[in-house]
Every structure is written in C-alpha cells, then in structure tokens.
Scaffold this motif. Structure first.
Motif, PDB file in Angstrom:
ATOM      1  N   TYR A  24      -6.053   3.765   1.750  1.00  0.00           N
ATOM      2  CA  TYR A  24      -6.144   3.427   0.327  1.00  0.00           C
ATOM      3  C   TYR A  24      -5.047   2.440  -0.069  1.00  0.00           C
ATOM      4  CZ  TYR A  24      -5.351   3.761  -4.652  1.00  0.00           C
ATOM      5  OH  TYR A  24      -5.127   3.431  -5.968  1.00  0.00           O
ATOM      6  N   LEU A  27      -5.681  -0.989   1.350  1.00  0.00           N
ATOM      7  CA  LEU A  27      -6.768  -1.704   0.678  1.00  0.00           C
ATOM      8  C   LEU A  27      -6.299  -2.268  -0.660  1.00  0.00           C
ATOM      9  CD1 LEU A  27      -9.801   0.649   1.468  1.00  0.00           C
ATOM     10  CD2 LEU A  27      -9.349  -1.629   2.419  1.00  0.00           C
ATOM     11  N   VAL A  35     -11.407   0.350  -5.034  1.00  0.00           N
ATOM     12  CA  VAL A  35     -10.953   1.693  -4.632  1.00  0.00           C
ATOM     13  C   VAL A  35      -9.930   2.190  -5.633  1.00  0.00           C
ATOM     14  CG1 VAL A  35     -11.433   1.679  -2.157  1.00  0.00           C
ATOM     15  CG2 VAL A  35      -9.307   0.696  -2.996  1.00  0.00           C
ATOM     16  N   VAL A  49     -14.631   5.043   0.819  1.00  0.00           N
ATOM     17  CA  VAL A  49     -15.047   3.782   1.438  1.00  0.00           C
ATOM     18  C   VAL A  49     -15.843   4.149   2.691  1.00  0.00           C
ATOM     19  CG1 VAL A  49     -13.002   2.565   0.607  1.00  0.00           C
ATOM     20  CG2 VAL A  49     -12.985   3.551   2.903  1.00  0.00           C
ATOM     21  N   SER A  58     -10.417   7.281   1.604  1.00  0.00           N
ATOM     22  CA  SER A  58      -9.422   6.345   2.135  1.00  0.00           C
ATOM     23  C   SER A  58      -7.994   6.833   1.887  1.00  0.00           C
ATOM     24  CB  SER A  58      -9.625   4.946   1.542  1.00  0.00           C
ATOM     25  OG  SER A  58      -9.397   4.942   0.157  1.00  0.00           O
ATOM     26  N   THR A  73     -15.955  -1.741   1.649  1.00  0.00           N
ATOM     27  CA  THR A  73     -15.762  -1.265   0.280  1.00  0.00           C
ATOM     28  C   THR A  73     -16.872  -1.849  -0.587  1.00  0.00           C
ATOM     29  OG1 THR A  73     -14.441  -3.131  -0.486  1.00  0.00           O
ATOM     30  CG2 THR A  73     -13.268  -1.366   0.660  1.00  0.00           C
TER      31      THR A  73
END
Lengths: 156, 766, 263
Positions: A24, A27, A35, A49, A58, A73
C-alpha cells in the motif's frame, strides 16, 4: 531503503521502499491514488488490489514480497472501472466514493471467479469490504447489474 | 439519464451523482490525494492519562532529530480558548480548548505536535520527548460529574458564549435546562399507568471510511490555506483563526471530495495541528489521523442516560411524557448543549395527539473521557431509543399492539407540537409511513413472534422517528449562479457534499428552476474565498435550507435573463417570457436564445447575469419515519440475526429517489450497528479499547442482508419543491424497533445498547 | 505496526532456519496479524519462495504447506470433499476473502491465537505440525508450547475423521466469542473449544458421538473459560454445551453425506 522491481498496471516499475513498508505504501508513493487506507487492522478492504490476478489487501502485503510479481490497481482497469462505475452510479451506490476503488477491485475479482454469483454469494465474497455510507443494498444491486451486463455480453 | 428536452422533470429523477465517474475510477480527488509533494507529516503525541497536568516537558532531543521541522508544546500556542464545534457564532459550545494545553483532560489529549519530513521521522522524534505528568483524579462516570470536587475546566479564561444554556465550569456542567408545558406531575398522577424506565446509549463512532485529515500551506498572499475533509468549511475558517489568534482574513478553507462525515467532520478535529505547524515553519503540513486516532480522539455520539416516565390511560392514550437526559460530553463541550435538546424535542412531539403535558429536563456534564461531538441523529437517536422503547413497553403493559398505540397517539398534519417549540406539523405523513411499514413487514401476520422448525424465534418490532430540517432561525445557506458562455450555469454553493450527493441534488433543483438539463449546471467543491456563505452540511439542512436558496437564486436569475433578453428584443421585460431556452415575446413570435443572451451579457452595455440569494427558515419541518424489524433469535445462544428491516420515510418531496433511498439504507444500517454490535468500551483508566475496526465492529454486508425502503411523501410548503430533510431521521428507528423485537422473541428487555447475545441469554425475562 | 530493518526472501529452509535462530528475527507469513502487533525486529524472513503454498493429498492425509492461504483451503475441492465441506464452513466467517487470501495456515497455527477458528478445527481433526528441526509433532502438544524458533513447514491433516464447527460471534465476520469444533472418528468423538478466550484445547476425547445434553453440560462445567470484552465467562460456559451438541449433530450428518469422497 531497497529497490523493488515489479509490474504495475502492465508496466515495469522500480520502487524504493523500506524493508517493512507495505505494498500500500509503495503504491501511494508511486502516485497510485485509488488505493485507500481505512484501518490498520485488515478489516476494511479499501486497499484491495490484484496481485497476480487475485484480490489482496495491499496494506498487508510486504512490499519486498512484490518483487517480480504483477500488481494491478483500478488505474490499470479504467475501462472496466467505467462500466462497473456506471452500475454503481445508476444506484447512487458510490456515495462518498472512498471505499469504491477497493470494492470495485474485489467485484472484478468476483466477476472472474464466480460470474453467476447469487446475492448471498455476492455478500459473502464482498464481506471484507466495509462501507459506512450505503448500507450495502445499493452496492448489491449494482453488482447484480454489472454481472448481468457481463453475462449478456458473453451470451451475445 | 436526463432527457435533453426542456421542461423535463429534473426534480424527482434518479440522476447520477455529478462526481460519480471521478469517484468510481479512482481519481485523486480527496484531501490526501491532492496534498503537495513534500508536505511535512504532522503527528500528535497523546496523553496516556485520563486526567493529568504536564509538570515538565523536554522536546530538545526531538527538535534536533533527523528530518524534524518543528515540535510544538503548550508553551508555543496562543492562550486563547475556542471550541472545535462547527456551529454558527456565537456557539452554544463553550470555549474550553487550547490547541495544546498543560492540563490534559482525557486519554489521547494531545501533549505535543511533531512535524517532520516523513512519518517515520516524526514517530521516531516523538519517542525522544520527555514528559513528567502530575496525575489528577479522573471522573469517568458522568453520574459523578456534577459538583465533583475534581474540576475538569477550572481555568479562568473558560468561557460560555451563551450563558443561558446553564454552563458552569465550577460544577462540571456544560448545560442544564428544562422545557415543559402543562402540569406533568398531575397528568402522570391522573394516568392509569406510568411506564418509568431508564435507558442508556453509548458514545458510538461515525466510522466514515476516510479518517480526519487536512493539509495547510501559506498561499501567494501570505494567507493560511487549509484543505480539509470537513463538513463546515466556513466554521473551520472562524475556528482556526480564533485558535491561532489571527485575523479571519488570513485564513482560507477549501473542501475537496470527502470520504464520509456523518457529523464527525462537523467538528474541527485536526485542522489546528497542521495549521500551527505551517504558521511556525511556513511549510506545507498535513495530518492524517490513523483509524486508532479516529476512534480514540474524535467526536463520537454523546453517551446518554435517559429517564422516561410515560403516563397513559387504559385505552392506550398517552397523556404525559417526562424525560430527563444526562449527557456525557467528555473532556470538552463540543455540541454538548445542543445535542441534548434533540433527545426530547425530537422524540416527545411524536406523541402530541392526546398529550396533556410534557416535561423535558437535561444535564450535560464534563468527564475525563473522549470529547463527544455530532453524529447523525444528534441526540434524537438517543432520545428516540428511550421514548419509543417506553411506548413499546406501554403496549406490552396494556397488552395492546404497539402499532395501535401509535395510531392512536401520533401527531397529525396541522397539529401544534408543544414539545417541538410549538411548531405546527405542516406536512406529516407519519400515519401513512406506519401503515405502509406494517404492510411491508407483514406485521399483522408476524406480530409478536413465532417459533421456527429449527427452534429459533422470529419476531417483529417497530418504532417511529422524526428529526428536523435545519436549525430554525439559525441555519442559512446562500447559492450563487452565474450565466456563462453559450448559456451554461455555474452554480456555487457553500454546502458541503460529503458523499451524500447534495451537489447533484441542488443542481437538480436549479435545473428544474431554470428549465434546463442537469448537465447544464456546473458545481464544484467549497472554497471560503469564492463560495457563498453556508453554515455547512449538518442538522439535516442542505436539501431544505440551501435548496430553498437555490429556488430563490434561480428566480432572481430568471428575472435578469428576461431583462437582458427583453433588451435584446427591444421590448419591455414585462412583455417577455423566459422558457429555459429562449426569451420570447409574450404576445408575438420573436425570441432570443439563452445562448445569445449569455454571450451578449459578456459584452459592454448589459447588466451582469448572476444571482446570489441566501435562505433560512424560521421553522424546521420534521421528516417522519416508521421502521419495522424482523429478527431471528437463537434462544439457546441469544444470538440475533436481522432477517429484514423496512423503513418508510416522509421526507416531503423526494428530489432524487436513488440518493434518498441510499441515504435511508445507509442510515438504517448505522442504526442497526449501534443496536446490535457497536460497543464503545473504555478500561478503568479511561483508555478506549474499542480503538479499531477489529475491536469496534460496524455492520458488514452479511450482518443485515435485507433492508427495504419506501417513501410516503407529504408536501412541505416551506421547502424547495415540497422537500424536507432525510439525512438524519433515518438512523433513529432501528434501536427501539430491534429492542422490541428482541423482547417479543425472548421476553428480555434490553435498555442499554448494544443488545448483545449475552445480554439476551443471561438477562431476566420479564 | 511491526518494524524491521532487513527483509530476506529465504532461498532455502536451511537459510530461513539459520536466520531465525536470532531473537531479533521474525518469520513473516501472511503478515495479517504480525503487522499489528508492534514488534520491533532486525530481520524479517519471508518463506514465500520455498514452495510451501501447496496442498498435497496422499493415501492417509493432506499435507498442507505453511504458506498456503486460508482461502486456498476454503476453496480446495479435495479437502472439502474429504471433510464434508468443513473447511469452507469454518473459514468463511474470517474477515473477508481478501484477508483469507493473505492469511496463511502456518501463520495461524504458529501464532496459537486464542481466537483462532483454524486451530480449533485442526485440533478436532487430530492434525500434526511438521517443524523443520523437530519433525512431526501433534498439534495438541504444539498448542500448549511456547513460541519457539523452529520453523513450521507443514500441517498434516490425517484422513478418517469427520468434523463440524460451530461458533458464536458478535458480528458476522468478527473473531469468535466461542468456537467449538467436534469430530468423530473410529475411536469416538472429540470436542475442542476455542476462543475460551484462551488457546483452543481438546475438552473431550473418545466420547460417544451421541453424547446428550447432560454429557455436554458436564464437559462445559469442567472446561475453563475466561472473560474478555467480547463475552463473560458465564456466557461462554452457558453456550458451550449448545455449540457442542450442535457440532456433534452436524458431524453425524456430514458423516452420512461424506462417507464416499474420502476413500
């Protein structure tokens, strides 16, 4: 800091991460804004995801574990997002929208795994996606609408 | 979607939300998504003690830690008290806070603010702060607060701006008052039966998916810009300027998309922290509350203890209701004096029809617990759990069907409601709501209960609810609409869409008023520099209050369009008509299109075509609702499964049936959560242990698989297109309805929420 | 949040074991609960490259790699056919599908959380754990041990017992207030209670599968329960026999249904 290479939405990327970063965090640092983080306890599903085609949280995937894997995603599924999004919008089900990307990633996983899902199966599959606005009924109607749309396309 | 023809019904159509595509494609539209790169990360150090004084605090090591931009303590903040409550000035909530205080009044109260380049650096620096606390005796039980020798707010500069609410910091009192009509004691005496019960509700969390967050920066003009996930941007401007002791002209507040609010964000929970960091460093700064912070230092529902005495005759007529509410506002007074009022004023009036007298008295107290705030329902939810439960208990005591008791006693359209500030029920379809809800759930077949082949018991229960539509005589909203190129309309509002869809609903009203497609009305988020004033989205005000401003603005705008059109046609405005597409001669063939008018008014010689009108209302017409629950109870474990819930709502005219339905379904689900599972819990040292979604369970989609909603519209003459509110009313029925269904299934009456399997199984059967 | 400085994707169990001998090391399995527990460590050891994510069936047992996800077990046809769908039943209430896709059987069993639905079921099925150094150990024994530095590589579920799980939860996907797993084998019935709230344990073994209410009542009276914020000791003791009866009854039903698949 370590370097992690993986495939993100079809493109090879290299991310810098701490050993204890989550997917997470990586990303978000890469500018993936769909996200979201809604809890710290794996309960909310907002950070869902696809990892190698499967819906995962994530927030709980150690970033280094992604090396060599394929992450997708909502940014990488914009065509599907528009179609499913239209189903949500036609029910008013997206409401504040904060849970929508995570929800949608799991719906897309469901559509692959069990496209003929019954209401009960939809609810069971989606149980890990919390939403505080909608009360879930409109989301279920929207998912039903989306699955029906896909089924129609397949049969056509 | 919207038909492109004119004269289409924009009002009443299930129009998609204007922001739907952005939200469902994951676009960066929320606060954190749009924060500038390199924002300082702001973190709070929280008090581990429920009540303590900071004796010493040493931040020197933290200040010099890697990446740290600044560390703020109580020594660095203005000694100006303020309230975080987002209310119209002068606020009822006392001015009892500093940004940081030496005196810590609850676990979690901020001790220091740390700002660093990264979150890791901020957290590492925080560990270097050394604090010596002097622990004070803590008051955790609201029943022990009044006149306790421990004072939670002994400070000299504590201030109640509205002293008439009975605030007295020397007694730990935030408010005390009474409202009554008739001789309630005499009427209770004269009653055949008096139901005398105590009910309690807890400090439930709103649990919006997006936690509290804001970022701040200095703009080109040296002003503080705050981008915040807030329901009350204009109040935030005032609150932060007051807290920082700077002129209001130096603050600008922007509201982007919000990930839910439910009242939580009607309080300026977090904006002051990045704000003071930006003021001190000149650098952009952002705070994002963790879920744990959002569950432990936020603005939950006021926990209340309600003592109801309800007097009735044998035939079921309700003569008198006497309600006393004790409300726990926690460490600070946010929304304390106001929420308590709704516990009586939005519950007792339902039973106006035969009522001879009522009394409603209240106390609101400080304790060393998390400060409460605004949560959908705002006191009405608590009061209705008590009063509606008492009515159900009355039905059982008289061996009557609770729906009959209600049919006999509920307020009818046109009746004056003494317990609702003497307002008249100008629009009321509660009787129809009740009848339809009964029909939908199959009440007459199912009441009270029956046993299933597996031994489980199915039972039904019901409740009614009301709320208001804005705060009468206080709430105001302005709407500005400008005509632009080719005839587009730019609508600016100060009301804050928090996912509810008010941007869209207000655009529907504008489209209806201007005879154009909804797509021709543009909307955007709120910016206190450019949006017209609106007190914000709370108190169920937006559709009713701001909606009326839309109607009035459009009226004025139509006049201007007609004048310019008439000028272009060379006729008097009195002889011209505007039909949405053209201004035409009333008697004749000639016309000029809106496009021509729009483009003409942007050349010399024409008046500007824009309008900005505000609106408020001297009354607050209540929406009404009936809710029925059907449960399945396992008598051997006490577990309750909600089989079905039906809600029928009178919100006046339904502006957007999709959005109104989702509001209702969502509100009911929150009510179900509060009733069956959400259990805010503190340990004996005042620490919140229900501090996550692991420990504070909100409903998932498998917990309540069936919620069904219908509308029984009335027509509210003072509202836009006959509309009233819907946002809050819908959370109120589940608790009393489910509680009665549980009683019908088990004989156990649970009067303290939540209703758990344990309380049912180990409870006394009545 | 768990904090660590180094992350090692182990290339062999030897390497993982060697690294794990330091107190400053921790094995990362699903990283569901680990990330919440506030550990501060030097090195995290990832077992995900060791092929431990497979479910293998042999004559007598299912051998399940420690990194197999709960979701894979929940949806595994062979496993569910053999045990009457009990894995699908027992795992379904755990948070959500994404969570169960992350959470691993090894992580669940090693952690020995009191609230574990999985441990209760595996105990009822007489499962064994395979440890890298010590080899095969019965789960019943392992449940009672303290956390050590060996590496759990597999869980072995012997065929031959039928099981059913019953639980009480405050909400549908919450951790249980009480979980009861019952199984029936050639030597009679076994009952396991979990979320007492302490670690799951076998409370009865070798009893008659037709045990009646009074037998279950007596077992519950003898078992130990505690109070936490989800429920009191009294409540747990009161519902335990109900869950036992129901689980036993469900076992005998699956026994009839499932006789064929497992042979």
């Amino acid at each position: 800091m370590m370097e992690i290479r993986f495939k993100l939405n079809g493109r090879d990327v290299t991310a810098m991460a701490e050993a204890d970063d989550s997917l997470y965090q990586v990303l978000r640092s890469l500018g993936i804004s769909s996200v979201k983080c809604g809890c710290e306890t794996t309960n909310c599903g907002l950070c869902t995801v696809h990892m190698d085609g499967k819906a995962v949280l994530s927030c709980s995937v150690p970033a280094p574990r992604c090396a060599g894997h394929e992450i997708v995603t909502l940014e990488g599924l914009q065509d599907e997002a528009k179609r499913l999004g239209a189903c949500l919008a036609d029910e008013g089900a997206e409401q504040c929208g904060f849970c929508a990307p995570g929800l949608m990633m799991n719906v897309l996983a469901l559509a692959k795994e069990n496209p003929g899902a019954s209401d009960e199966e939809i609810d069971a599959y989606m149980a890990g996606n919390l939403c505080r606005c909608s009360g879930y009924m409109s989301q279920r109607r929207a998912v039903r609408r989306y699955l029906a749309m896909i089924a129609q396309e397949v049969s056509a | 979607m919207m038909d492109e023809k004119k004269n289409v019904q924009a009002v009443g159509a299930p129009v998609r939300k204007k922001d739907a595509e952005a939200l469902t494609t994951g676009k960066p539209v929320y606060t954190e998504d749009i924060a500038p790169k390199g924002c300082l990360c702001v973190k709070l150090m929280h008090s581990p003690h429920a009540h303590a004084m900071i004796e010493e605090i040493d931040v020197s090591r933290a200040q010099n830690a890697p990446g740290v931009a600044c560390v703020v303590t109580y020594k660095d903040v203005p000694d100006v008290r303020f309230t975080q409550a987002g209310q119209t000035y002068p606020e009822f909530s006392p001015y009892d806070r500093l940004i940081l205080d030496r005196h810590l009044r609850c676990v979690g109260d901020p001790v220091a603010i740390v700002a660093a380049q990264t979150e890791r650096q901020a957290m590492a620096a925080m560990k270097l702060i050394r604090v010596k606390y002097r622990i004070l005796p803590a008051i955790l039980d609201p029943e022990e607060a009044i006149d306790n020798e421990t004072l939670i707010h002994p400070e000299e500069n504590w201030r109640a701006l509205v002293p008439s609410c009975g605030a007295d910091n020397r007694r730990n009192l935030i408010a005390r008052g009474e409202d009554a009509e008739g001789d309630v004691e005499a009427e209770l005496q004269a009653s055949d039966i008096v139901i005398d019960r105590v009910y309690t509700t807890k400090a439930n969390q709103q649990c919006m998916m997006e936690t509290f967050r804001a970022f701040t920066r200095m703009d080109t003009y040296g002003r503080l810009e705050i981008v915040s996930s807030t329901q009350v941007p204009f109040h935030v401007r005032r609150i932060i300027a007051t807290a920082l002791d700077i002129p209001k002209s130096r603050v600008r507040v922007i509201k982007p998309r919000i990930g839910g609010g439910f009242g939580a964000k009607q309080t300026a929970i977090c904006e002051q922290y990045p704000a003071i960091v930006t003021m001190k460093t000149g650098l952009p700064a952002m705070i994002v509350y963790t879920r744990e912070e959002s569950m432990t230092l936020s603005s939950p529902r006021h926990a209340m203890r309600m003592h109801v005495r309800l007097g009735a005759m044998k035939d079921g007529t309700i003569r008198a209701i006497d309600l006393h509410t004790l409300s726990n506002s926690g460490a600070y007074g946010e929304h304390g004096p106001t929420t308590v009022g709704l516990s009586g004023h939005k519950s007792i009036p339902i039973y106006t029809h035969n009522m001879k007298a009522f009394r409603f008295a209240w106390d609101v107290v400080y304790t060393n617990t998390m400060s409460a705030g605004a949560y959908r329902g705002y006191g009405a939810t608590q009061g209705l759990f008590a009063v509606e439960s008492a009515v159900n208990e009355l039905a059982h005591a008289l061996d009557m069907d609770p729906s009959m008791i209600r049919e006999m006693n509920i307020v009818r359209e046109g009746e004056r409601m003494p317990a609702y500030y003497g307002e008249i029920a100008g629009s009321c379809a509660m009787d129809r709501c009740l009848a339809r809800a009964k029909e939908m759930i199959g009440w007459d077949r199912k009441y009270p209960a029956h046993t299933m082949p597996d031994g489980h018991i199915r039972a039904v229960g019901m409740a009614l609810a009301m709320q208001g539509s804005g705060i009468s005589g206080v709430d105001t909203g302005a709407v500005m609409i400008r005509l632009g190129d080719d005839g587009i309309y730019n609508m600016a509002i100060g009301a804050t869409d928090m996912g509810t869809g008010c941007d869209t609903i207000l655009a529907q009203m504008a489209a209806q008023s201007l005879d154009c497609p909804v797509d021709n009305i543009t909307v955007h988020g709120v910016d206190t520099d450019t949006s017209p004033y609106d007190c914000g989205s709370y108190a169920s005000s937006t559709t009713y209050v701001t909606g009326m401003a839309v109607v009035k603005t459009c009226e004025e705008l139509r006049g201007k369009i007609t004048r310019v059109g008439a000028k272009l046609l060379g006729i008097s405005p009195e002889d011209a008509l505007f039909d949405g597409d053209c201004v035409r001669e009333a008697e004749g063939e000639r016309s000029v299109s809106l496009q021509e008018i729009a483009n003409a008014h942007m050349t010399a010689g024409y008046e500007d075509i824009s309008a900005c009108v505000s609106s408020g209302s001297p009354i607050s017409p209540p929406p009404f609702m009936a809710g029925c629950a059907e449960i399945d109870l396992d008598p051997l474990t006490g577990e309750v499964k909600l089989v079905d819930y039906v809600g029928v709502v009178d919100c006046g005219t339904v502006i957007n049936p999709n959005l109104a339905r989702v509001q209702t379904e969502g509100g009911i689900m929150q009510g179900i959560g509060m009733t069956l599972m959400e259990c805010p819990t503190m340990d004996d040292r005042g620490r919140t242990v229900s501090n996550s979604f692991l420990q504070y369970k909100i409903p998932t989609r498998v917990d309540a698989p069936s919620v069904r909603v219908e509308f029984e519209p009335s027509y509210e003459k003072t509202g836009p297109f006959g509309a009233k509110s819907i946002g809050e009313c819908v959370i109120n029925t589940p608790a009393p309805a489910i509680a009665d269904a549980v009683y019908n299934a088990s004989g156990v009456r649970v009067r303290d929420l939540p209703i758990t399997a344990e309380k049912i199984l180990l409870g006394d059967r009545e | 949040m768990a904090v660590y400085k180094n992350y090692v994707l182990a290339q062999s169990l030897d390497e993982a074991y060697a690294l794990n001998q330091k107190k400053s090391s921790v094995i990362v399995a699903g990283n569901m609960w680990l990330r919440m527990c506030g550990l501060r460590k030097q090195t995290a050891i990832d077992l995900s490259a060791l092929g431990l994510d497979r479910i293998e069936e042999n004559e007598d047992a299912f051998v399940i790699g420690a990194m197999t996800s709960l979701r894979d077990m929940e949806t595994h046809e062979g496993l569910n056919a053999c045990f009457g769908g009990v894995f699908a039943d027992a795992l379904k209430p755990i948070v959500g599908t994404q969570f169960r896709r992350g959470a691993t059987i090894g992580g669940s069993v090693y952690s020995r959380f009191g609230f574990s639905d999985v441990s209760a079921l595996l105990l009822a099925l007489d499962a064994k754990v395979v440890l890298y150094q010590r080899g095969e150990v019965s789960l019943a024994a392992y449940q009672k041990e303290a956390w050590d530095r060996d590496i759990l590589t597999h869980v072995v579920i012997p065929k031959g017992r039928r099981a059913a799980v019953q639980s009480v939860r405050l909400s549908a996907t919450d951790i249980p207030v009480l979980v009861c797993a019952a199984s029936v084998g050639p030597d009679g019935a076994r009952i396991v209670l979990g979320a007492r709230p302490a670690r799951a344990m076998v409370v009865a073994d070798g009893i008659s599968p037709e045990a009646d209410a009074s037998v279950c009542e007596a077992i519950a009276q003898a078992a130990s329960f505690g109070t936490n914020r989800r429920a009191s000791e009294a409540y747990r003791r009161r519902v335990a026999p109900v869950l036992m009866m129901r689980a036993l009854m469900a076992c005998s039903e699956t026994q009839k249904d499932g006789e064929e698949e497992c042979k």
